[in-house]
Design an enzyme around this catalytic site. Structure first.
Site, PDB file in Angstrom:
ATOM      1  CG  ASN A 121      40.934  58.853  47.724  1.00 14.01           C
ATOM      2  OD1 ASN A 121      41.236  60.030  47.580  1.00 14.01           O
ATOM      3  ND2 ASN A 121      41.666  57.762  47.163  1.00 14.01           N
ATOM      4  N   GLY A 164      37.193  52.989  39.859  1.00 15.54           N
ATOM      5  CA  GLY A 164      36.877  53.911  38.714  1.00 15.54           C
ATOM      6  C   GLY A 164      36.449  53.374  37.239  1.00 15.54           C
ATOM      7  CD  GLU A 180      40.223  51.624  47.557  1.00 11.38           C
ATOM      8  OE1 GLU A 180      39.099  52.353  47.650  1.00 11.38           O
ATOM      9  OE2 GLU A 180      41.394  52.004  47.196  1.00 11.38           O
ATOM     10  CE  LYS A 202      40.312  57.612  43.688  1.00 14.27           C
ATOM     11  NZ  LYS A 202      40.057  56.397  42.586  1.00 14.27           N
ATOM     12  CD  GLU A 232      43.757  56.094  41.994  1.00 15.72           C
ATOM     13  OE1 GLU A 232      43.780  57.040  42.457  1.00 15.72           O
ATOM     14  OE2 GLU A 232      42.601  55.611  41.537  1.00 15.72           O
ATOM     15  CB  SER A 268      32.728  51.048  41.106  1.00 20.86           C
ATOM     16  OG  SER A 268      33.746  51.451  40.238  1.00 20.86           O
ATOM     17  CG  HIS A 290      44.660  54.766  46.457  1.00 18.92           C
ATOM     18  ND1 HIS A 290      44.661  54.614  45.155  1.00 18.92           N
ATOM     19  CD2 HIS A 290      43.197  54.717  47.028  1.00 18.92           C
ATOM     20  CE1 HIS A 290      43.196  54.477  44.653  1.00 18.92           C
ATOM     21  NE2 HIS A 290      42.568  54.718  45.792  1.00 18.92           N
TER      22      HIS A 290
HETATM   23  P1  13P Z   1      35.936  54.770  42.866  1.00 12.43           P
HETATM   24  O1  13P Z   1      35.012  54.976  43.779  1.00 12.43           O
HETATM   25  O2  13P Z   1      35.792  56.252  41.969  1.00 12.43           O
HETATM   26  O3  13P Z   1      36.033  53.650  41.851  1.00 12.43           O
HETATM   27  O4  13P Z   1      37.387  55.014  43.522  1.00 12.43           O
HETATM   28  C1  13P Z   1      37.744  54.002  44.380  1.00 12.43           C
HETATM   29  C2  13P Z   1      38.716  54.436  45.238  1.00 12.43           C
HETATM   30  O5  13P Z   1      39.941  54.482  44.691  1.00 12.43           O
HETATM   31  C3  13P Z   1      38.732  55.222  46.491  1.00 12.43           C
HETATM   32  O6  13P Z   1      40.121  55.137  47.002  1.00 12.43           O
END
Ligand code: 13P
Length: 228
Positions: free
Chosen positions: A6, A156, A150, A8, A86, A186, A84
């Site tokens: 992903n 992150g 997640e 983002k 976010e 992560s 997601h």
């Molecule tokens: P990170 O791997 O940067 O922690 O992000 C995970 C994520 O949100 C994947 O959708």
């Protein structure tokens, strides 16, 4: 095993082309890239397997800023992430809108990665299962539906769930819905093996570590090795 990157809000078309030129997915794993909307077509043309990061629940209409499943299919996209954390945190996504996006995308022939996961304070209060139950309650099983667990506190932050926490949450998800479950939060080349080797962990949804072709290829290679 499915390993999805992903991206983002990273990588326009030029950086996407550069990534594709440097990335060769290993055999024995399905490697998927989820770039921003403007980079989807270029990623498909470069030969990557491509999912979008979101998808609307109507085919067309007055929905400024949204993209539909038929539009994604037209450019060769084969799936989409929905829900997601976010999107839930910053853009008002709710369980209900996630459900509508997932159902319509599946009906339109896209594969779907639906994301679930608890906040840190919810875990601390012992509410993880309650949150997962609520988020999953709006989703119906479908052969093209994959769940991504997640934990929001692991996204992150460099704070990965322990393999035991991941295994436990995946088992709980599977007890409610029959679907493959990816772990996200992560995931890095250094911790991919301990997470992906756990029962019930059917792959990974990778954020930051998917931006670099070598680190993403390394995670994919770990997945391939574990399941071979
Ligand atoms: P990170 O791997 O940067 O922690 O992000 C995970 C994520 O949100 C994947 O959708």
């Amino acid at each position: 095993m499915l390993v999805a990157g992903n991206w983002k809000m990273y990588k326009g078309p030029a950086e996407t082309r550069a990534f594709a030129a440097a990335f060769s997915p290993p055999e024995g794993v399905e490697a998927v890239i989820c770039p921003p909307f403007v980079s989807l077509a270029g990623a498909v043309e470069a030969g990557l397997t491509v999912f979008a990061q979101n998808v609307h629940w109507e085919d067309e209409g007055a929905f400024t800023g949204e993209v539909s499943a038929p539009m994604l299919r037209e450019v060769g996209v084969v799936g989409a992430i929905v829900g997601h954390s976010e999107r839930r945190q910053y853009f008002g996504e709710t369980d209900e809108t996630v459900a509508r996006r997932a159902a319509h995308a599946l009906e339109a022939g896209l594969r779907v990665i639906a994301c679930v996961g608890e906040l840190e304070e919810e875990r601390d209060r012992g509410e993880t299962e309650e949150v997962l139950r609520r988020q999953l309650s709006v989703l119906d099983p479908h052969p093209a539906l994959v769940i991504a667990y997640e934990p929001v506190w692991a996204i992150g932050t460099g704070k990965t769930a322990t393999p035991e926490q991941a295994e436990e949450a995946h088992a709980f998800v599977k007890s409610l819905l029959d679907a493959p479950v990816l772990y996200g939060g992560s995931v890095k080349p250094e911790n991919a093996e301990e997470l992906l080797s756990r029962p019930g962990v059917d792959g990974a949804l990778v954020g930051g570590a998917s931006l670099d072709p070598d680190s993403f290829a390394s995670i994919c290679a770990t997945a391939a090795r574990i399941r071979s």
